[in-house]
Design a protein around this motif. Structure first.
Motif, mmCIF file in Angstrom:
data_model
loop_
_atom_site.group_PDB
_atom_site.id
_atom_site.type_symbol
_atom_site.label_atom_id
_atom_site.label_comp_id
_atom_site.label_asym_id
_atom_site.label_seq_id
_atom_site.Cartn_x
_atom_site.Cartn_y
_atom_site.Cartn_z
ATOM 1 N N MET A 204 0.719 -1.296 -0.031
ATOM 2 C CA MET A 204 0.090 -0.078 -0.052
ATOM 3 C C MET A 204 0.620 1.292 -0.017
ATOM 4 S SD MET A 204 -2.816 -1.290 2.653
ATOM 5 C CE MET A 204 -3.418 0.406 3.311
ATOM 6 N N ALA A 205 2.098 1.185 0.682
ATOM 7 C CA ALA A 205 2.786 2.243 1.030
ATOM 8 C C ALA A 205 3.067 3.214 -0.393
ATOM 9 C CB ALA A 205 4.319 1.909 1.361
ATOM 10 N N PRO A 206 3.602 2.370 -1.700
ATOM 11 C CA PRO A 206 3.471 3.202 -2.787
ATOM 12 C C PRO A 206 2.643 3.857 -3.701
ATOM 13 C CG PRO A 206 4.605 0.877 -3.078
ATOM 14 C CD PRO A 206 3.850 1.168 -1.635
ATOM 15 N N ALA A 207 1.328 3.103 -3.268
ATOM 16 C CA ALA A 207 0.173 3.656 -3.936
ATOM 17 C C ALA A 207 -0.480 4.676 -3.279
ATOM 18 C CB ALA A 207 -0.937 2.533 -3.951
ATOM 19 N N LEU A 208 -0.172 4.938 -1.889
ATOM 20 C CA LEU A 208 -0.710 5.970 -1.219
ATOM 21 C C LEU A 208 0.304 7.114 -0.697
ATOM 22 C CD1 LEU A 208 -2.562 3.849 1.848
ATOM 23 C CD2 LEU A 208 -3.517 5.200 0.081
ATOM 24 N N GLN A 209 1.683 6.663 -1.464
ATOM 25 C CA GLN A 209 2.668 8.035 -1.162
ATOM 26 C C GLN A 209 2.789 8.160 0.122
ATOM 27 O OE1 GLN A 209 1.817 10.712 -4.185
ATOM 28 N NE2 GLN A 209 2.862 9.589 -5.711
ATOM 29 N N ARG A 210 2.861 7.033 1.029
ATOM 30 C CA ARG A 210 3.174 7.268 2.429
ATOM 31 C C ARG A 210 3.935 6.144 3.131
ATOM 32 N NH1 ARG A 210 -1.332 10.549 4.462
ATOM 33 N NH2 ARG A 210 -0.898 9.904 6.695
ATOM 34 N N THR A 211 4.660 6.687 4.199
ATOM 35 C CA THR A 211 5.400 5.439 4.857
ATOM 36 C C THR A 211 4.319 4.893 5.649
ATOM 37 O OG1 THR A 211 7.566 6.772 4.866
ATOM 38 C CG2 THR A 211 7.264 5.075 6.378
ATOM 39 N N ILE A 212 4.436 3.444 5.768
ATOM 40 C CA ILE A 212 3.528 2.843 6.508
ATOM 41 C C ILE A 212 4.114 1.799 7.279
ATOM 42 C CG2 ILE A 212 1.613 1.246 6.377
ATOM 43 C CD1 ILE A 212 0.701 2.512 3.789
ATOM 44 N N VAL A 213 3.968 1.789 8.667
ATOM 45 C CA VAL A 213 4.655 0.733 9.566
ATOM 46 C C VAL A 213 3.764 -0.024 10.347
ATOM 47 C CG1 VAL A 213 6.628 2.245 9.789
ATOM 48 C CG2 VAL A 213 4.810 2.421 11.288
ATOM 49 N N VAL A 214 3.880 -1.035 10.781
ATOM 50 C CA VAL A 214 3.046 -2.078 11.569
ATOM 51 C C VAL A 214 3.638 -1.899 13.000
ATOM 52 C CG1 VAL A 214 2.037 -4.180 11.881
ATOM 53 C CG2 VAL A 214 2.540 -3.230 9.812
ATOM 54 N N GLU A 215 2.583 -1.530 14.189
ATOM 55 C CA GLU A 215 3.095 -1.496 15.436
ATOM 56 C C GLU A 215 2.059 -2.354 16.022
ATOM 57 O OE1 GLU A 215 2.712 1.851 18.782
ATOM 58 O OE2 GLU A 215 3.445 2.710 16.905
ATOM 59 N N ASN A 216 2.701 -3.278 16.769
ATOM 60 C CA ASN A 216 1.767 -4.349 17.727
ATOM 61 C C ASN A 216 1.770 -3.782 19.176
ATOM 62 O OD1 ASN A 216 3.934 -5.920 15.753
ATOM 63 N ND2 ASN A 216 2.163 -7.046 16.014
ATOM 64 N N ARG A 217 0.446 -3.309 19.181
ATOM 65 C CA ARG A 217 0.003 -2.839 20.603
ATOM 66 C C ARG A 217 -0.900 -3.918 21.363
ATOM 67 N NH1 ARG A 217 -0.765 3.638 20.785
ATOM 68 N NH2 ARG A 217 0.851 4.221 19.451
ATOM 69 N N THR A 218 -0.247 -4.829 22.185
ATOM 70 C CA THR A 218 -0.881 -5.979 22.731
ATOM 71 C C THR A 218 -1.627 -5.629 24.078
ATOM 72 O OG1 THR A 218 1.034 -6.831 23.566
ATOM 73 C CG2 THR A 218 0.477 -7.486 21.333
ATOM 74 N N GLY A 219 -2.555 -6.619 24.387
ATOM 75 C CA GLY A 219 -2.980 -6.618 25.945
ATOM 76 C C GLY A 219 -4.523 -6.214 25.797
ATOM 77 N N GLY A 220 -4.948 -6.907 26.859
ATOM 78 C CA GLY A 220 -6.600 -6.704 27.219
ATOM 79 C C GLY A 220 -7.334 -7.197 26.076
ATOM 80 N N ASP A 221 -6.846 -8.302 25.430
ATOM 81 C CA ASP A 221 -7.544 -9.187 24.337
ATOM 82 C C ASP A 221 -7.895 -8.293 23.051
ATOM 83 O OD1 ASP A 221 -7.847 -11.631 25.712
ATOM 84 O OD2 ASP A 221 -9.613 -11.076 26.757
#
Length: 307
Positions: free
Chosen positions: A52-69
């Protein structure tokens, strides 16, 4: 520099910093995934982020924010700025089940989020132990009726789709069943292989390896149609049980986000999921790529909530 010019420049510094931060943020999108890295959903996020990053011309990162189901990540996006800088990718059940089981619901999926796209589906399986003398769902139902003292079934945890599937199965069969919550699918499968529990309800992807090795037997899947991963196994509907219950991953933005950006984001996600190489990688881990409009995601969420 005279005193007046010095004061003007000092007063302008916070404003300049704010403008700079806004410009930097405009080129960055964080996909918040509320579960641990390494699982199927995490892989899904990282695959589509890359595409998706090239199509949106944005830097896209994944962040795992775990907890609380899943609540920690969901709340993070709920409280985030509606500027496209934060996107939520999570399972459908976390969006419709968590508000139902909380004493005081901490979010409302319809009010606190803007739907973007349905991403991928995964299925559940009804799995029996080799100690059970049954070859299909019909003979299994007969076995249950003949063994009222052996009607325990394993689920990955309480408050999950398999939990509620068991309740529906109990109602439709008219046979009292005893739910045994485990800490994940692996423990259920171990007990099934060992004959310590007669059957379980877990994800199809987790059960497939043992099914193919004939350690356990999958006798039905919960999806509306037969699974491409186990086409020889009938659905519960085919087996005479009016029950369809699959799960899926969806994408949302915080409430107040631009409909135009939501539409653009959804189109980029759907285009990524349609790529052959992405499809191949997702199906290899038991996910069925979908992609949809915002309306498609809204309808799916409403249907699951009603169920």
């Amino acid at each position: 520099m005279d005193r007046r010019k010095f004061m003007v420049r000092c007063l302008s510094l916070p404003l300049l910093a704010q403008v700079g931060a806004t410009r930097a943020q405009a080129g960055l999108t964080k996909i918040i995934f509320p579960f641990a890295a390494g699982a199927g959903g995490d892989t899904l996020c990282r695959l589509i982020a890359q595409e998706m990053a090239p199509a949106l011309q944005r830097t896209i990162v994944v962040e795992n924010r775990t907890g609380g189901d899943g609540l920690i990540g969901i709340k993070a996006v709920k409280g985030g700025s509606p500027d496209g800088s934060m996107v939520l990718v999570t399972t459908g059940p976390t969006m419709y089940l968590l508000p139902m089981v909380e004493t005081i619901p901490s979010f409302d999926a319809a009010k606190d989020f803007v739907p973007v796209s349905l991403l991928a589906r995964f299925e559940f399986a009804l799995v029996i132990s080799p100690a059970v003398d049954a070859v299909d769902f019909k003979s299994f139902a007969a076995w249950l009726k003949a063994h009222p003292d052996r009607t325990s079934f394993g689920v990955p945890s309480s408050g999950t789709i398999p939990h509620f599937m068991g309740s529906k199965l109990e109602k439709d069969l008219g046979i009292p069943l005893s739910r045994v919550p485990y800490r994940g699918s692996a423990a259920i499968l171990n007990d099934l292989v060992g004959g310590h529990v007669p059957f379980g309800i877990t994800t199809l992807a987790d059960a497939l390896a043992q099914h193919r090795a004939k350690g356990v037997k999958i006798i039905a899947v919960s999806s509306a149609e037969r699974s491409p991963f186990a086409s020889e196994v009938p659905t519960l509907k085919e087996s005479g049980i009016d029950l369809v219950a699959d799960a899926w991953y969806g994408m949302w933005l915080p409430a107040g986000s631009s409909p135009e950006f939501a539409s653009k984001l959804g189109a980029a996600a759907s285009a990524a999921l349609a790529k052959p190489e992405v499809k191949e990688k997702l199906t290899a881990i038991g996910l069925i790529p979908v992609g949809s409009s915002a309306e498609g995601l809204t309808k799916e969420l409403a249907a699951n909530t009603a169920f």
